[in-house]
Design an enzyme around this catalytic site. Structure first.
Site, PDB file in Angstrom:
ATOM      1  N   GLY A  92      43.110  32.712  83.227  1.00  0.00           N
ATOM      2  CA  GLY A  92      44.268  33.124  83.915  1.00  0.00           C
ATOM      3  C   GLY A  92      44.641  34.108  83.127  1.00  0.00           C
ATOM      4  O   GLY A  92      44.728  34.866  82.469  1.00  0.00           O
ATOM      5  N   SER A  93      46.272  33.591  82.934  1.00  0.00           N
ATOM      6  CA  SER A  93      47.104  35.058  82.264  1.00  0.00           C
ATOM      7  C   SER A  93      47.307  34.349  80.768  1.00  0.00           C
ATOM      8  O   SER A  93      47.324  33.200  80.806  1.00  0.00           O
ATOM      9  CB  SER A  93      48.710  34.411  83.250  1.00  0.00           C
ATOM     10  OG  SER A  93      49.457  33.301  82.663  1.00  0.00           O
ATOM     11  N   GLU A 153      50.532  43.191  81.795  1.00  0.00           N
ATOM     12  CA  GLU A 153      49.787  43.012  82.590  1.00  0.00           C
ATOM     13  C   GLU A 153      50.854  42.879  83.866  1.00  0.00           C
ATOM     14  O   GLU A 153      51.276  42.104  84.189  1.00  0.00           O
ATOM     15  CB  GLU A 153      48.377  41.798  82.839  1.00  0.00           C
ATOM     16  CG  GLU A 153      47.735  42.019  83.784  1.00  0.00           C
ATOM     17  CD  GLU A 153      46.551  40.238  83.213  1.00  0.00           C
ATOM     18  OE1 GLU A 153      47.376  39.144  83.194  1.00  0.00           O
ATOM     19  OE2 GLU A 153      45.536  41.019  83.943  1.00  0.00           O
ATOM     20  N   GLU A 176      39.252  33.642  79.887  1.00  0.00           N
ATOM     21  CA  GLU A 176      39.613  35.063  79.785  1.00  0.00           C
ATOM     22  C   GLU A 176      41.127  35.505  80.836  1.00  0.00           C
ATOM     23  O   GLU A 176      41.274  34.964  81.832  1.00  0.00           O
ATOM     24  CB  GLU A 176      37.687  35.117  81.379  1.00  0.00           C
ATOM     25  CG  GLU A 176      36.838  34.923  81.602  1.00  0.00           C
ATOM     26  CD  GLU A 176      35.832  35.747  80.181  1.00  0.00           C
ATOM     27  OE1 GLU A 176      36.750  36.981  80.310  1.00  0.00           O
ATOM     28  OE2 GLU A 176      34.577  34.732  79.125  1.00  0.00           O
ATOM     29  N   LEU A 177      41.613  36.402  80.132  1.00  0.00           N
ATOM     30  CA  LEU A 177      42.989  36.409  80.296  1.00  0.00           C
ATOM     31  C   LEU A 177      42.814  37.936  81.175  1.00  0.00           C
ATOM     32  O   LEU A 177      41.459  38.824  81.362  1.00  0.00           O
ATOM     33  CB  LEU A 177      43.722  37.090  78.565  1.00  0.00           C
ATOM     34  CG  LEU A 177      43.689  34.823  78.593  1.00  0.00           C
ATOM     35  CD1 LEU A 177      43.873  34.884  77.337  1.00  0.00           C
ATOM     36  CD2 LEU A 177      43.664  33.595  79.537  1.00  0.00           C
ATOM     37  N   CYS A 201      42.363  41.329  86.848  1.00  0.00           N
ATOM     38  CA  CYS A 201      42.516  41.381  85.716  1.00  0.00           C
ATOM     39  C   CYS A 201      41.933  43.353  84.516  1.00  0.00           C
ATOM     40  O   CYS A 201      42.173  43.594  84.058  1.00  0.00           O
ATOM     41  CB  CYS A 201      41.440  40.556  85.134  1.00  0.00           C
ATOM     42  SG  CYS A 201      41.014  38.789  85.712  1.00  0.00           S
TER      43      CYS A 201
END
Lengths: 473, 473, 473, 473
Positions: free
Chosen positions: D227-228, D375, D247-248, D281
Site C-alpha cells: 500500500g502507500s 507517488e 511493499e510501498l 506501484c
C-alpha cells in the site's frame, strides 16, 4: 499385429530390419517395429545437429510448456501405456502403472527444473590483478547426446535421459532395449505432438553393433548409458572425447538392526526383493540382520514371500510374473546351483519354469559366490546374520558395487556410521535400497557407475559451464 | 590510571563526560574513558556518511586484507587484551582468553566471507512477457549501521557487529556497555592502524538516553542490538524505517535422555551452567533429565559443581568469579528467595557475597517462577525430571523465549522430534545450548530476538538486494 | 650441483634413475633429481591408500591450518623459489615471482574452501511414496588421485591439483614435467613440514612410460592432467574406470571492436601474447580487429612489441627470454615458415637463436595454417581484420579449441553475443583470454579439455556425492 | 445484486456490517459484501491457530496439489473473474485478464517452490571446540500471518501473500481493499474447494480501524502490507514483535540514452505510464531523455499518448478508463495545478471528468513538485532532458523512493553505472520500471519498502531458520 515405426529425427519410419516384440509371459509376438540402420542413424544425427541452435534459444516458457504437455499426455494415457509396457516386459500391471506415473512425474520435474537452470556470481577482485572485474557463470547445452536405456524400466529410465535433455536444451538420440522398444515409441508419438523442433529427439532401436556408433561418434557430446557394468565400463573406454554417464547395477545390501521396526523392514524388503522379479538395479540382494532379531525377521519375511502371487503381468492382482527371458532364468538357476554346491542353503523357492523364477530366499552364502558378488537381476535374496554394526557395514562394503544401501535403525550413531562409511551413492534409513523418487540424486560409486541422474542432476551433467568476466564500472 | 579516548569517526577524543571503569572483583577504578555527547555522535555520523561511497567501492582484496590484519593483531595481543577484558568484566582469565581468540576468528571469517558476497542468476522468460530477458541479483551495502553491544562478551559480541559491517561495505557506530568499554576501545586502536577509511568505524560509550539516537535517527539504516529482551523490543518500536536485528536472551533448556552419555552431559552442563557466572545469553538455565537417569545425572553433576574454584578473574585457575555488579547478584538472590517460598528447593549454593554469587542448583521449580520463566543471567540452574520425550519437549517450549536448546540422545526419532518441535533458533544434539562457534547462524525465535548473526548471516542482514533485468541478446 | 630427492609417500628418496635439470637460457645443468621407478610408485600408492581413512577424518580446522601453513611458507620463501623456477623453466623472474605468489594464493583459497565443502537438503515427499522422508547430500573424498603437471607453470599448475586434493581429503601422487621438477620438489619440503599425514602427497618425476601407470592403474580414482591435447585425449581412452579431468591448450582469440579502449587493448595483448614466450595455455594467438580501428591498433601494438626486452630469466628487467628448449623453437620456426609459404606475412620477428624465439607478429594468415589452427605455444601472434561483430565471433569459433576468449567492447549487445555464442570456457570482456585468477572456474570446451579447475571447482570434481534419505519423524 | 459472504476461518459468513461495491466507471452498486467485526476476526485467528501444526506437517505433494488446483481453477475461470475485477476496480478488461493469468502463474510458481524449501549444510569444526559436529539448517513456517492488499491489483497482489503463505506452511488472514474485495472473495471459494485445512485462509474486508488489529495483535508473527508509504511506515512502528514486510510505492524513473532503441522506448513508456491510469506501484512517473534524442522521443511519445482509447473497462478495446474514485482524480488535478503554478508545462491532457483523468504529459517540472517527488498514482508522466549519464542517475536518485528504474541503453558502462548507483530494488535495462514477472524478487529500498516479494523470496520471508548441530560420528 501392431506396427510401430521408429522415430528418426522427427519422422516416423520403417526400415529394412524388422524387429518382432514378444510377450515374455506367453511368448506371443504381439507387435513389430524396426531396427535402425546406419542410414537412419545418420539422418537422426544430421537433423539433430541442424536444430541445435534453435533448441538453445527456445525461451524458458516454451520449453516448460513442451515438457508439461508430455507429462499431461502420459497421465492421460497411463492405462494404455502401462498395458503395452506390461506386455513387452512381463512387468506386473501394478508396477507398470507406477512406472508410467513416474515417467509423467519425471517430465513434470524436468519442466520445473528447466525454469531453474542455474547461474553463478563471483567477485573476481580477490587479488589486485582482478580489480574492477566481476564474474558471471551461465550453463549452456552440450549439444547432441546419445542415450541408451535398459529393458527393466523401458519407459522411465529412457525418460530420465530424454526429459533432462529437453530441459537443458540438448538434442538426444535414444536407443531402447531391443526387447522393450514399444512404450518409448509411444512416447515418441506424444513428443511429436508438441512444438519441440523436429530432430531434437530420435528413438532408434538398434542392435548392439549398430549401437556402437552412439559410443564412438564424436558428434555426440555425451553418452548416457543405463545398463550392465561390463558393457558400461567398456563403453567408457571407447567413448572418445565425449562425456560419459554410467548408471550401472549392483548387489544392494540392507542392514536390519535390533532397534529397527521389524514389521516395516519385512514389508519393505518384500517389495525391494521381488518386485519385477528383482530385475531392478537397486533390487534388495543381500539382507544382513542383527543376531537378536534374526529369527523374528526371517520368520516373518519367509511367510510373506510365500504369499506372493504369480500370474499374468496384465492381471492387476499379480505380484510376480516371468523374467524378461528364459536365458536370464537359466542364469539365475545356475548361480544358485553353484552357491548351493559351495554351501549355501535354499530357504524358499529356487526353481524355475520357463522364464518364471520362483521368489527365492538363500542363507549361508559367502561373499565370493555369484549370488552375492555379482548383480543377480532375479528374484533372489540372501538373508544373513551379523552381530556388531561395524561388521554389518563391512559386509555391505565387501562388494565391487556401490549403488544404494538400506539401514533399519533408530540410533543416531548407526545412522552416522552408515552415512560416513557405506560406499554407495545413497544410504536409505529405515527403508530398502530400492527406494527411489525421481527428483533425488541417483547413481553409484565404485563399479556401479559414474555421474548422477535424478532430473536436476542429469540436467547439470548435460550442461557446460561458461564464465563471463567483465568490468564492474 | 589509564585513560582511554573514545573513537569518533576515525579520531581518538576526550569529551566532557568522563566514565570511570572499575574491576567488579575488587571494586577498584582502574581506567577512565568518556561518554559521547550529542556533538561527538554528530561528528561520527557525518564522517561515516562521507565515506559510504568509498567503502562501497573498496576492492575485495583490500577489504580482505584489512579484516585479516585486525584478526592477526588480536591474536598477537591476546594476553594483554584478555587481561583488560577480565578486569572490566570480572570474567575469569581462561574465558577471557577464549573470547579474544574468538574475536580474532570472527574477523578472519569476515575476511573470508567478504570474498564471497553472493549474487544470483535467474531466467526471466518464464512467461512470454519476459522473453529475451535475464536477471542478475547483486547485494549492496545498507549504509550506516548502529550497533549496541552488551557487557557479557564485551569484545566478541561487538566484533559480531563490526566485522560483518566492514565485510559488507558498511559504516558502523558501535556503543559498548558502560561497564565494559575498554577492550573494544583497544580494538579501535587496532582498526585505526589499518587502511580502512577513517569514519567507517566509531566506538562511542554513551548513556542510554544519548544512545537512544542510535535507535531513532533515520540516518542509520540498520540497528543491531544485543542485550535484554525488554530493551530490545522497545527499540524495535522506536526504530523508524530502519531494519532491526535483535539478539536477546533466553532461559535455555537441556534435555538428557536415558540413551545419553551421562558423563558427557555432566561435563557440558557444568560449563554451560556456570561459565562467567551464567551471564551468557545461552546459559544452561533448565535441565530436564529422564526419570531413569535422573539420580545418576544429578549426583555426578552436583559433585562437579561443588568443585568449581572461585577466585580473582586474573587468576588462570579461577573457574568462577564475581558477577558484573552487586545489583545483579541481589536480583538473583531475590528470584531464588521467591522460588523457595513457592516450593523450590536449593540443592547447592544459593548465597551471595558482594557481587559473588555461589554456583547454585535448584529443583522442584515451577515454570512460572522467575528462576525458570525469565532470563536469570546468573550461576543458577534448575534440574528437573521428565518421563516421556514429548513431555521434555513441552517443558522446554513452555517459555516465552527460544534461543537454543540442547538434547542428549542417541535416538534418531528423538533427534527428529527435537529439531521439528523445539521452538528455538538452534537445537544442539549431545551438547548444551551454550554451544556456539562464530560462523554458525545464531539467533532466537519467540521473544529471544529477530534476525541472525554468525558472520555470513550477519553480512547478509547488512546487505540489500538489487535486481538487474537485462536483455539476453 | 644441488641434489633434490623425490618425495615418495612422505619420504625423500634417491632412485637409480638420476635426472639432470638444466637452465634453458645457458644450457647449464644446475641441479640433479631422480625419476621414480615402479618401486617408488608402488610405495607411494600403498602409503597413500593406507592414510585415506585418516585423511577423510581430519577435522576442518586442521585441514585449514595445514593449507594455510603451506601458503605462508610459500610467501616467506618467494624469492628463493622464484629463482629456482626461473632457472628450471627460463621464465623471466618477474613472472616467476608472480607464479609463486599465485601458488600461495591458491593454497590460501584451498584453506578457505576446505571450510565450505557443501552439503544439500532436499525434501523427498514430492510424491506419496516419499512421505515422511527427507534427504541430505554430503560430499566425500574420491580417494587416491593422480596428477600430471606441465612445464609452463611448474609450481602453480601443480598446486592447482595438490591444494584441492588436500582440501577435499584426498591423497595425490603428482608427476611434474621432466624439465621442471624442482620448484614443486621444494613445495614437497614445505608440505612435509606440516602435520598432513605422510603418504598423502607424493611428488614423483618419471618418464612418460612410467607415468602411464598413473593413467591406467585402477587404484587411482581420478586422473587430473594439464598438458597438450593429443596426450590428454589419449589418456582419457586408457583411464579405465577413473574420472578424468583434462586441462589442455588452445589457440585463444581476442576481438577488438571499434567501441574498445585501444590503449588498454594494446597493453593487455602485449602481455597476453608474449609473456613467457607465449608458452601459456591461454596465450593470445589470434587478434581480430575491427576494420575502422585496425590501423590504429596494429601500429601501437607493433611499436610496443618492438620494445620488449630480451635477457636472462634471472634479470628482473627481462620481458622475454628463451623457450623451454630448442626443439620447441624449431617447431615454431617451421610452422611460421609453412604459413609464409602459404601467404602469411611476418610483420615483426620470426627468427630464432638457439632456444630464443623473437616476439613475432603475423598477418594475412588463414585459419587452416598451423600457426592459427594448432596451439603454437610460442611468442607468435596473428593480427587480422573483421568488419561485423558476427564475423569476429565466427572467426574465433573457427577452431577445434575453446579455452578462453577476450572481447574489447563497450556494447551490451556485443557482450551478450560473445557470451552466448563464443564456444569457450571463459569470455573475458575488455581483457585478454590470458586473464586468470586462481579462484575462478577455469577449463575448456571442445578439444581444450573437460572438467574445471579453479580451487572451488577442482575440489568439487574431487568429491563424490552421497545421499542420505531418512525419516523426518 | 450479488451477495458475497466473507471467508472466516474456512466458513463463508455474513456480518452486521454490509459493504456495497460499486463500479467506478458508472458508479453503479453491483454487489454487496460485508466488513468483518472483532468477532469474525477472532474466529479467524483462533481457527488459524488451531490448524498451524497440521499445516506444518502437510507433505510436500499435498501442498503442491492444493496450489496447483487453485492455479488451474483460476485459469478455467479467467474470463468471469476478469469481468468482476474490471467492474470493481475500473481496470480495462485486457489488463484485468492479464492479472488473472498472473495470479494463476503466481500460484503455479508457489506450487513449484513449495517443493524447494531450502536447507543448508555447514561444517561446524572450523575450530577445535566444534570437532566432531556438523550443522544442518532447515526452515520452518512462522505461524499466523496478516496480509493487507491494495485496490490496484486486487487479485494478484493478494495472491502474492496468500500463495507463499500456503507454500511455506503458514496460515494467513488477508484484508483486501474496501473498494475491491470481490475478486479475492472469488478466490476464497476456489481455495475452499481444495483440501487445505479450513482455517488456514481467511479473507476479511474490514475498515482501517478494525484492520489495525492485524498490525498490533501479537498472535500474528508477520505483517505483510502492500500500500502507500505513509500507512506502511506507520504500521511498522505499531507492529510489536512481529516481522514486517512493506511493499510501498514510488515515483519510478526511466532513463533514455542516445544509444537506445527509441521505438522500443516509446512503446514501453506508453504502457508503463498509462496502464490502469498509472495506478501501479511501478508506474512510469519520470522520463529522462538524453538531449540528442529528446525531440525524437517526445514527438513519438506524445503522438502515441494521444491515440490511447478511453472507455468502459469491460470493453476489450479500452486502453484507459476511470481512476478508482473521484477523490483520487481530484488529488491528481490539484498536484498538476500546483506544478503549473510553479512553472511546469502541460504538453498533453491535464483534465478530468468525474473519476476519469486524461493521459497527461508534463515537462519543465522540478524535483520538489508533488508530481515528481510523491507517488502520483495517476496517468501523469513528466518528460525531461539530461546531457551526461551521471546527471540522469542523479535525477532518478533525487527521490525519497527507490522501487525500480528503467534504463534504455546499449553501453556496458552505462548498464554498470545504473546497476551500481541507482538506489532502487530493481534496474530494468531496455524496459520500463513497470516491468515485473511474478517469480522475480520485487521490492523497494529507501522509503519504498522493506523485504521482498516474488514467490520464492516471499516464501523465504515467511520462514524461520532453525539450526541443528549434531555429532558426526
Amino acid at each position: 499385429m501392431e506396427i510401430y515405426k521408429i522415430y528418426v529425427g522427427g519422422e516416423f519410419m520403417e526400415t529394412n530390419f524388422p524387429l518382432d516384440v514378444q510377450n515374455p509371459y506367453n511368448n506371443e509376438v504381439f507387435a513389430r517395429t524396426f531396427l535402425s540402420g546406419k542410414n537412419e542413424l545418420e539422418i537422426a544425427i544430421s537433423r539433430a545437429e541442424s536444430v541445435l541452435d534453435e533448441l538453445k534459444e527456445i525461451p524458458v516458457y516454451q520449453r516448460y510448456e513442451i515438457l508439461l504437455q508430455i507429462s499431461e499426455s502420459l497421465k492421460m494415457e497411463r492405462k494404455r501405456l502401462a498395458g503395452i509396457l506390461a506386455q513387452e516386459s512381463g512387468k506386473p500391471l501394478k508396477y507398470a502403472l507406477g512406472e508410467i506415473d513416474r515417467a509423467a512425474q519425471t517430465f513434470l520435474i524436468a519442466a520445473e527444473e528447466s525454469r531453474r537452470i542455474p547461474g553463478e556470481f563471483l567477485s573476481i577482485d580477490w587479488v589486485p590483478s582482478g580489480k574492477g572485474k566481476e564474474g558471471w557463470v551461465k550453463y549452456f547445452p552440450l549439444g547432441l547426446i546419445a542415450g541408451i536405456a535398459p529393458f527393466n524400466f523401458p519407459m522411465n529410465l529412457a525418460v530420465h535421459k530424454i526429459a533432462p535433455a529437453i530441459a537443458a536444451g540438448n538434442a538426444i538420440i535414444l536407443k531402447p532395449a531391443r526387447s522393450t522398444p514399444l512404450s518409448v515409441l509411444e512416447l515418441a508419438k506424444i513428443i511429436d505432438n508438441t512444438s519441440l523442433p523436429k530432430g531434437a529427439i530420435s528413438i532408434l532401436p538398434m542392435d548392439r553393433k549398430a549401437g556402437n556408433q552412439l559410443v564412438t561418434d564424436e558428434r555426440f557430446k555425451m553418452l548416457t548409458f543405463t545398463g550392465s557394468p561390463e558393457v558400461g565400463w567398456k563403453m567408457k573406454k571407447d567413448a572418445g572425447r565425449k562425456k560419459v554417464i554410467l548408471e550401472l547395477g549392483g548387489n544392494a545390501g540392507v542392514i536390519i538392526t535390533e532397534s529397527a521396526d521389524i514389521d516395516l523392514a519385512v514389508q519393505k524388503c518384500l517389495v525391494g526383493g521381488y518386485a519385477y522379479s528383482g530385475q531392478v538395479c537397486i533390487h534388495v540382494q543381500r539382507i544382513y540382520v542383527q543376531d537378536s532379531v534374526f529369527k523374528e525377521f526371517s520368520g516373518r519375511f519367509n511367510k510373506k514371500v510365500r504369499e506372493l502371487k504369480f500370474g499374468d503381468p496384465l492381471d492387476p492382482e499379480t505380484d510376480i510374473s516371468v523374467m524378461i527371458d528364459t536365458e536370464n532364468a537359466d542364469r539365475v538357476e545356475n548361480w544358485i546351483k553353484e552357491s548351493v554346491e559351495d554351501g549355501a542353503k535354499i530357504l524358499l523357492g529356487g526353481k524355475k519354469q520357463g522364464a518364471y523364477f520362483e521368489p527365492t530366499v538363500l542363507t549361508n552364502t559367502k561373499k565370493e559366490m555369484k549370488v552375492c558378488s555379482l548383480e543377480i537381476f532375479g528374484p533372489v535374496v540372501a538373508v544373513e546374520r551379523f552381530s556388531g554394526f561395524q561388521e554389518a557395514i563391512d559386509l555391505v562394503n565387501g562388494s565391487n558395487y556401490g549403488l544404494q544401501a538400506g539401514v533399519f535403525t533408530n540410533l543416531v550413531s548407526e545412522m552416522n556410521s552408515a552415512f560416513n562409511q557405506l560406499e554407495v551413492g545413497g544410504v536409505i534409513i529405515n527403508d530398502v535400497p530400492t527406494f527411489r523418487v525421481d527428483h533425488m540424486p541417483y547413481g553409484g560409486v565404485k563399479e556401479s557407475g559414474m555421474g548422477r541422474e535424478g532430473v536436476k542432476y542429469a540436467i547439470r551433467e548435460m550442461l557446460e559451464h561458461r564464465l563471463l568476466v567483465k568490468n564492474i564500472n
